[in-house]
Design an enzyme around this catalytic site. Structure first.
Site, PDB file in Angstrom:
ATOM      1  N   HIS A  19      13.153  10.261 -12.527  1.00  0.00           N
ATOM      2  CA  HIS A  19      13.497   9.946 -11.142  1.00  0.00           C
ATOM      3  C   HIS A  19      13.595  11.214 -10.292  1.00  0.00           C
ATOM      4  O   HIS A  19      13.180  11.232  -9.136  1.00  0.00           O
ATOM      5  CB  HIS A  19      14.837   9.193 -11.086  1.00  0.00           C
ATOM      6  CG  HIS A  19      14.781   7.816 -11.661  1.00  0.00           C
ATOM      7  ND1 HIS A  19      15.129   6.696 -10.944  1.00  0.00           N
ATOM      8  CD2 HIS A  19      14.417   7.369 -12.901  1.00  0.00           C
ATOM      9  CE1 HIS A  19      14.973   5.617 -11.705  1.00  0.00           C
ATOM     10  NE2 HIS A  19      14.558   6.022 -12.897  1.00  0.00           N
ATOM     11  N   ASP A 112      18.318   7.146  -4.770  1.00  0.00           N
ATOM     12  CA  ASP A 112      17.869   6.371  -5.908  1.00  0.00           C
ATOM     13  C   ASP A 112      18.544   5.003  -5.924  1.00  0.00           C
ATOM     14  O   ASP A 112      19.679   4.844  -5.473  1.00  0.00           O
ATOM     15  CB  ASP A 112      18.186   7.119  -7.203  1.00  0.00           C
ATOM     16  CG  ASP A 112      17.425   6.571  -8.380  1.00  0.00           C
ATOM     17  OD1 ASP A 112      17.898   5.582  -8.984  1.00  0.00           O
ATOM     18  OD2 ASP A 112      16.347   7.098  -8.711  1.00  0.00           O
ATOM     19  N   GLN A 361       8.994  -0.734 -19.234  1.00  0.00           N
ATOM     20  CA  GLN A 361       7.732  -0.239 -19.799  1.00  0.00           C
ATOM     21  C   GLN A 361       6.848  -1.350 -20.387  1.00  0.00           C
ATOM     22  O   GLN A 361       5.622  -1.259 -20.331  1.00  0.00           O
ATOM     23  CB  GLN A 361       8.029   0.835 -20.839  1.00  0.00           C
ATOM     24  CG  GLN A 361       8.642   2.087 -20.230  1.00  0.00           C
ATOM     25  CD  GLN A 361       9.333   2.975 -21.239  1.00  0.00           C
ATOM     26  OE1 GLN A 361       9.169   2.799 -22.451  1.00  0.00           O
ATOM     27  NE2 GLN A 361      10.123   3.929 -20.767  1.00  0.00           N
TER      28      GLN A 361
END
Length: 460
Positions: A19, A112, A361
């Site tokens: 990130h 974020d 993922q």
């Protein structure tokens, strides 16, 4: 506020490589635009020098408050067992960030998604908060659809209403789905925020970018690895020199990101599989944190590096992945399907061999293989590493490596290679003047300038 002064954007990234790095790149990207001033706030252990960007440091909450060890200011340095402790510690940044916002009065806060409290903090000061998720439009779209069908009752399922027929698995959903309270906080924060910036480019996932833009105030700012690293002095690393000596497309690059934790049994199977394949490779082995540390003698086959010398390189720790992928010798990338790695592979135009581990993922894998057509799976069906056993055996690894690098994959592999190169070209066009990402970045800047001008006229 003087409407003629530079637009000021304040970036607040999560302290985790996946990130933090793209948000640093994003700050540099926006700072490259005329009349835009960018600042980035982080903690002392994560301080970085960013050309054209002011870096502001604030203390990480005291270990007596967080329960973390001193110096554990980045997820890459935190054992897996302390993940939730780290996420909880992030809420202690609320007061320091509020004080900083009052002092600086930026025109926008880009923070974020794992700082959900920053939406209310910014709103109280009439500062627009823009979310950075760290994921692409496809996983964001898919996860929102999954949530609308929660709870999932079957081991595998498809979601109606997707532009593509995607098979998902209950055990492959992001771990965050088990934390309903956090999901609720994130949803409320997104609803209260000004908009979303996404590290993607439209041609990579057009159906899903269009959906997101039709349902959210959203801007594509990617691929960030290309946007802001272009022209940067290349990092020096011995593996780059080795790659320059290898034939074009002959090397498979194996790397599973900054947060993966493989048991010794799986590391050994990877080593044996790469050796059995007979193909050239670069394998990056992550250095573990704290209690997750795996001693090399537990998994490294005796004499392995001597036997593969000349055709295989094992790198312990970090490599400049963007530079590695851009080397002509690298034809394939075995990846955990983290979003940054997927983006970087697409930019480099290399085929991907998918090996998802956690988070979103397994969803990203479906984008790579089924939607984009630029990847092949390391295995068919659903499989996930659990405990200390190896999920993927050496024979399987060797077989896939031979298939993609050794030329045994036939037309299917050739199609994947061709498609990967096409994405590399599309990525470059997206960031050029007039490209989709170039226009989105300009659109966001213009919108924030117009908002500031309106507030200035209104005397706010």
């Amino acid at each position: 506020m003087d409407p003629g002064q530079n637009l000021h954007l304040l970036f607040f990234p999560l302290m985790s490589p996946g990130h933090f790095i793209p948000m640093v790149d994003m700050a540099r990207l926006f700072a490259s635009r005329p009349n835009v001033h960018c600042s980035l706030v982080t903690t002392p252990a994560n301080t970085i020098s960013i050309p054209g960007v002011d870096v502001i440091t604030i203390p990480f909450p005291d270990p007596t408050i967080t329960g973390l060890a001193p110096g554990q200011e980045n997820l890459a340095n935190v054992p897996t067992s302390d993940f939730n402790t780290f996420v909880t510690a992030l809420f202690h940044f609320r007061d320091p960030i509020a004080a900083l916002l009052r002092e600086l009065r930026p025109d926008a806060l880009i923070s974020d998604s794992l700082f959900p409290w920053s939406a209310a903090t910014a709103d109280e000061l009439h500062i627009p908060r823009i979310i950075f998720h760290g994921a692409g439009a496809f996983p964001l779209f898919v996860t929102s659809k999954v949530l609308s069908h929660f709870p999932i009752q079957t081991p595998s399922f498809t979601i109606p209403g997707l532009p593509h027929d995607i098979q998902l698995h209950k055990d492959g959903l992001p771990e965050l789905f088990a934390n309903f309270q956090m999901l609720q906080l994130l949803g409320e924060a997104e609803a209260a925020s000004y908009g979303v910036v996404i590290n993607t480019f439209r041609d990579m996932e057009p159906s899903y970018v269009d959906y997101y833009k039709n349902n959210h105030r959203a801007w594509c700012v990617g691929p960030l690895s290309l946007c802001s690293r272009e022209g940067r002095r290349e990092e020096a690393h011995e593996v780059l020199s080795w790659l320059d000596l290898q034939p074009e497309g002959s090397v498979i690059y194996v790397c599973f990101g900054s947060l993966c934790h493989f048991p010794p049994a799986q590391l050994r199977e990877i080593a044996v599989g790469l050796e059995k394949s007979g193909e050239r490779f670069v394998w990056v082995v992550r250095r573990e944190a704290g209690e997750d540390e795996v001693k090399e003698e537990e998994w490294m086959p005796e004499g392995f590096e001597e036997r593969v010398k000349g055709r295989g390189v094992v790198v312990r720790g970090w490599v400049p992945q963007v530079s590695v992928l851009r080397r002509a010798a690298v034809g394939w990338f075995v990846t955990h399907c983290g979003w940054n790695s997927v983006q970087e592979g697409a930019v480099a135009g290399v085929g991907l061999v998918t090996w998802p581990l956690f988070h979103e993922q397994f969803i990203n894998q479906e984008l790579v293989v089924e939607v984009m057509g630029m990847g092949v799976r390391m295995w068919e069906g659903f499989r996930r590493i659990k405990g200390e056993e190896a999920a993927v055996k050496a024979e399987e690894i060797a077989g896939v490596v031979k298939r993609v690098v050794g030329g045994g994959g036939g037309e299917e592999v050739e199609r994947v290679k061709k498609r990967a190169k096409e994405y590399g070209e599309m990525a470059k066009k997206a960031v050029e003047v007039g490209g989709s990402t170039y226009e989105d970045v300009g659109s966001l800047v213009e919108e924030l300038v117009a908002r500031r001008r309106e507030r200035s006229v209104a005397g706010a």
